[in-house]
Design a protein around this motif. Structure first.
Motif, PDB file in Angstrom:
ATOM      1  N   THR A 107      42.480  44.083  37.391  1.00  0.00           N
ATOM      2  CA  THR A 107      42.494  42.767  36.762  1.00  0.00           C
ATOM      3  C   THR A 107      43.070  42.858  35.352  1.00  0.00           C
ATOM      4  O   THR A 107      42.897  43.879  34.680  1.00  0.00           O
ATOM      5  N   ASP A 108      43.797  41.813  34.940  1.00  0.00           N
ATOM      6  CA  ASP A 108      44.365  41.806  33.584  1.00  0.00           C
ATOM      7  C   ASP A 108      43.392  41.194  32.580  1.00  0.00           C
ATOM      8  O   ASP A 108      43.499  41.446  31.383  1.00  0.00           O
ATOM      9  N   GLY A 109      42.480  40.359  33.090  1.00  0.00           N
ATOM     10  CA  GLY A 109      41.537  39.714  32.182  1.00  0.00           C
ATOM     11  C   GLY A 109      40.189  39.535  32.848  1.00  0.00           C
ATOM     12  O   GLY A 109      40.098  39.405  34.071  1.00  0.00           O
ATOM     13  N   VAL A 110      39.123  39.593  32.025  1.00  0.00           N
ATOM     14  CA  VAL A 110      37.771  39.310  32.524  1.00  0.00           C
ATOM     15  C   VAL A 110      37.155  38.267  31.603  1.00  0.00           C
ATOM     16  O   VAL A 110      37.066  38.488  30.380  1.00  0.00           O
ATOM     17  N   PHE A 111      36.768  37.125  32.168  1.00  0.00           N
ATOM     18  CA  PHE A 111      36.049  36.120  31.381  1.00  0.00           C
ATOM     19  C   PHE A 111      34.580  36.166  31.749  1.00  0.00           C
ATOM     20  O   PHE A 111      34.230  36.120  32.929  1.00  0.00           O
ATOM     21  N   VAL A 112      33.738  36.278  30.742  1.00  0.00           N
ATOM     22  CA  VAL A 112      32.297  36.311  30.952  1.00  0.00           C
ATOM     23  C   VAL A 112      31.780  34.952  30.489  1.00  0.00           C
ATOM     24  O   VAL A 112      31.807  34.647  29.291  1.00  0.00           O
ATOM     25  N   LEU A 113      31.361  34.108  31.447  1.00  0.00           N
ATOM     26  CA  LEU A 113      31.013  32.724  31.107  1.00  0.00           C
ATOM     27  C   LEU A 113      29.517  32.482  31.278  1.00  0.00           C
ATOM     28  O   LEU A 113      29.008  32.359  32.378  1.00  0.00           O
ATOM     29  N   LYS A 114      28.824  32.446  30.126  1.00  0.00           N
ATOM     30  CA  LYS A 114      27.363  32.255  30.099  1.00  0.00           C
ATOM     31  C   LYS A 114      27.050  30.911  29.461  1.00  0.00           C
ATOM     32  O   LYS A 114      27.967  30.204  29.023  1.00  0.00           O
ATOM     33  N   ASP A 115      25.746  30.561  29.348  1.00  0.00           N
ATOM     34  CA  ASP A 115      25.358  29.299  28.706  1.00  0.00           C
ATOM     35  C   ASP A 115      25.785  29.285  27.240  1.00  0.00           C
ATOM     36  O   ASP A 115      26.193  28.270  26.708  1.00  0.00           O
ATOM     37  N   ASP A 124      36.001  26.097  35.266  1.00  0.00           N
ATOM     38  CA  ASP A 124      36.942  26.934  34.516  1.00  0.00           C
ATOM     39  C   ASP A 124      37.764  27.789  35.478  1.00  0.00           C
ATOM     40  O   ASP A 124      38.971  27.942  35.308  1.00  0.00           O
ATOM     41  N   ALA A 125      37.086  28.334  36.501  1.00  0.00           N
ATOM     42  CA  ALA A 125      37.787  29.185  37.473  1.00  0.00           C
ATOM     43  C   ALA A 125      38.861  28.373  38.194  1.00  0.00           C
ATOM     44  O   ALA A 125      39.998  28.841  38.383  1.00  0.00           O
ATOM     45  N   ASN A 126      38.529  27.131  38.562  1.00  0.00           N
ATOM     46  CA  ASN A 126      39.510  26.281  39.254  1.00  0.00           C
ATOM     47  C   ASN A 126      40.726  26.033  38.379  1.00  0.00           C
ATOM     48  O   ASN A 126      41.863  26.079  38.833  1.00  0.00           O
ATOM     49  N   ALA A 185      43.471  30.659  29.104  1.00  0.00           N
ATOM     50  CA  ALA A 185      44.146  30.672  30.412  1.00  0.00           C
ATOM     51  C   ALA A 185      45.667  30.853  30.300  1.00  0.00           C
ATOM     52  O   ALA A 185      46.241  31.648  31.053  1.00  0.00           O
ATOM     53  N   PRO A 186      46.356  30.153  29.355  1.00  0.00           N
ATOM     54  CA  PRO A 186      47.815  30.298  29.306  1.00  0.00           C
ATOM     55  C   PRO A 186      48.290  31.744  29.107  1.00  0.00           C
ATOM     56  O   PRO A 186      49.384  32.107  29.539  1.00  0.00           O
ATOM     57  N   LEU A 187      47.424  32.582  28.489  1.00  0.00           N
ATOM     58  CA  LEU A 187      47.800  33.988  28.285  1.00  0.00           C
ATOM     59  C   LEU A 187      47.891  34.745  29.610  1.00  0.00           C
ATOM     60  O   LEU A 187      48.470  35.831  29.676  1.00  0.00           O
ATOM     61  N   TYR A 188      47.261  34.198  30.645  1.00  0.00           N
ATOM     62  CA  TYR A 188      47.163  34.925  31.915  1.00  0.00           C
ATOM     63  C   TYR A 188      48.023  34.298  33.016  1.00  0.00           C
ATOM     64  O   TYR A 188      47.780  34.505  34.187  1.00  0.00           O
ATOM     65  N   LYS A 189      49.046  33.548  32.589  1.00  0.00           N
ATOM     66  CA  LYS A 189      49.965  32.933  33.551  1.00  0.00           C
ATOM     67  C   LYS A 189      50.593  34.030  34.426  1.00  0.00           C
ATOM     68  O   LYS A 189      51.143  34.997  33.889  1.00  0.00           O
ATOM     69  N   GLY A 190      50.446  33.901  35.731  1.00  0.00           N
ATOM     70  CA  GLY A 190      51.050  34.869  36.652  1.00  0.00           C
ATOM     71  C   GLY A 190      50.324  36.204  36.713  1.00  0.00           C
ATOM     72  O   GLY A 190      50.804  37.152  37.319  1.00  0.00           O
ATOM     73  N   ALA A 199      47.000  31.386  36.981  1.00  0.00           N
ATOM     74  CA  ALA A 199      46.991  32.826  37.261  1.00  0.00           C
ATOM     75  C   ALA A 199      47.550  33.101  38.662  1.00  0.00           C
ATOM     76  O   ALA A 199      47.546  32.231  39.532  1.00  0.00           O
ATOM     77  N   ALA A 200      48.022  34.349  38.848  1.00  0.00           N
ATOM     78  CA  ALA A 200      48.533  34.735  40.176  1.00  0.00           C
ATOM     79  C   ALA A 200      47.363  34.917  41.143  1.00  0.00           C
ATOM     80  O   ALA A 200      47.492  34.651  42.342  1.00  0.00           O
ATOM     81  N   LYS A 201      46.224  35.386  40.604  1.00  0.00           N
ATOM     82  CA  LYS A 201      45.058  35.666  41.462  1.00  0.00           C
ATOM     83  C   LYS A 201      43.792  35.503  40.634  1.00  0.00           C
ATOM     84  O   LYS A 201      43.743  35.945  39.482  1.00  0.00           O
ATOM     85  N   VAL A 202      42.774  34.882  41.209  1.00  0.00           N
ATOM     86  CA  VAL A 202      41.491  34.756  40.504  1.00  0.00           C
ATOM     87  C   VAL A 202      40.366  35.271  41.400  1.00  0.00           C
ATOM     88  O   VAL A 202      40.243  34.867  42.556  1.00  0.00           O
ATOM     89  N   TYR A 203      39.585  36.181  40.854  1.00  0.00           N
ATOM     90  CA  TYR A 203      38.338  36.611  41.502  1.00  0.00           C
ATOM     91  C   TYR A 203      37.201  35.889  40.795  1.00  0.00           C
ATOM     92  O   TYR A 203      37.220  35.753  39.569  1.00  0.00           O
TER      93      TYR A 203
END
Ligand SMILES: Cc1cc2nc3c(=O)[nH]c(=O)nc-3n(C[C@H](O)[C@H](O)[C@H](O)COP(=O)(O)OP(=O)(O)OC[C@H]3O[C@@H](n4cnc5c(N)ncnc54)[C@H](O)[C@@H]3O)c2cc1C
Length: 284
Positions: free
Chosen positions: A212-220, A157-159, A137-142, A165-169
């Motif tokens: 988007t600058d980053g995409v996190f894929v969060l699975k089990d 994690d999204a919260n 997350a710190p890499l995506y500040k702003g 981040a400046a914006k989260v989808y």
């Protein structure tokens, strides 16, 4: 070292629980990481007829039996997600964000993901694509971050990411209520492809397209080679011998993560072998 465990078990499905039970019987100091539901694949099963001794049970019933067994033996699940495991020579460090655990041996029982990676996911891994939102997350500040969440834990994690981040989808890959901060934009859509040049710049969905600058894929579970650097993989599964040894001394694996068939009792049997192999390794 006092707080070093003999055996750290990653995963609380039948493979991990069976490993934990057998290691506990052999009087080893264990720690079992996983989820309080034990395994999403267990609670989802409508009817199980192929687990010896339990005819015509639901996954929920089998899960309750597993839980009772663990409770009787004083085995608890540490509800934490291991992000990385590093082989340090004669022990392992297991990372949960900035927190660290140490163990002399490790048993990987993380299961498998049935869903295929998104197009572009592997290409951009480490260049805008990640599997641990809280770690990176710190890499995506702003910046703009998109989270493709396969389970409810991804909402936490999204919260957290939305505080930086400046914006989260948030793209939910499951149905239900979403416990998300109001500034997070939910996209009820199917992700198709991650695009960019050197670095991620876009996520293409069936109906939308977002910058988007980053995409996190969060699975089990994350791919095992991501979890344990240096781990040998064969055709998408962790390579083991018949004693469940991986290529890394002191690291064992069991269950779906080592290969087909994907079945409860196979997973439990392999968990037992892995535990006994870890015990032999510790005692040698
Ligand atoms: C709908 C459905 C029905 C099924 N029916 C049957 C059936 O009737 N009979 C049968 O034999 N099999 C059935 N299966 C297959 C069975 O569910 C799997 O083979 C079995 O669950 C594999 O056990 P496992 O312990 O290897 O992994 P899993 O059960 O997948 O457990 C892995 C656990 O590890 C956790 N984990 C992963 N990574 C980490 C990490 N980094 N840190 C902490 N925890 C982590 C996961 O959250 C999960 O809780 C079914 C599967 C599904 C989906």
């Amino acid at each position: 070292m006092d707080n070093r465990y003999d055996i750290a078990i990653i995963g609380s499905g039948p493979a991990g629980i069976s490993a934990a039970i057998n290691a506990k019987i052999r009087n080893k100091k264990i720690i079992l990481f996983g989820s309080k539901d034990l395994s999403a694949k267990l609670i989802k099963a409508p009817k199980i007829n192929n687990y010896l001794g339990f005819y015509n049970v639901t996954g929920e019933e089998l899960k309750n039996q597993f839980q009772r067994h663990m409770d009787s033996m004083g085995i608890e699940i540490v509800n934490e997600r291991i992000n990385n495991v590093y082989a340090m020579g004669d022990y392992f460090t297991l990372m949960v964000n900035e927190k660290m655990y140490e163990a002399t041996t490790v048993i990987l029982a993380t299961g498998v993901e049935y869903t295929k990676p998104l197009s572009g996911e592997e290409k951009f891994l480490g260049r805008g694509v990640g599997y641990c939102a809280t770690c990176d997350a710190p890499l995506y500040k702003g910046k703009i971050v998109t989270i493709v969440g396969y389970n409810k834990e991804a909402e936490e994690d999204a919260n957290y990411v939305s505080e930086l981040a400046a914006k989260v989808y948030y793209v939910p890959m499951y149905k239900g209520e979403y416990n998300l901060r109001s500034e997070i934009q939910i996209l009820q859509d199917k992700p198709v492809e991650i695009q960019g040049d050197n670095f991620v710049s876009k996520l293409i969905l069936k109906e939308n397209e977002v910058d988007t600058d980053g995409v996190f894929v969060l699975k089990d579970s994350v791919p095992p080679a991501q979890l344990v650097p240096g781990l040998e993989i064969e055709e998408g599964h962790i390579k083991v011998d018949r004693l469940m040894k991986t290529n890394i001394p002191g690291c064992f694996a069991a269950g779906d993560c080592i290969g087909k068939p994907y079945q409860y009792i196979k997973a439990a049997g392999e968990g037992q072998i892995a535990a006994l192999s870890a015990v032999s390794y510790l005692d040698s």
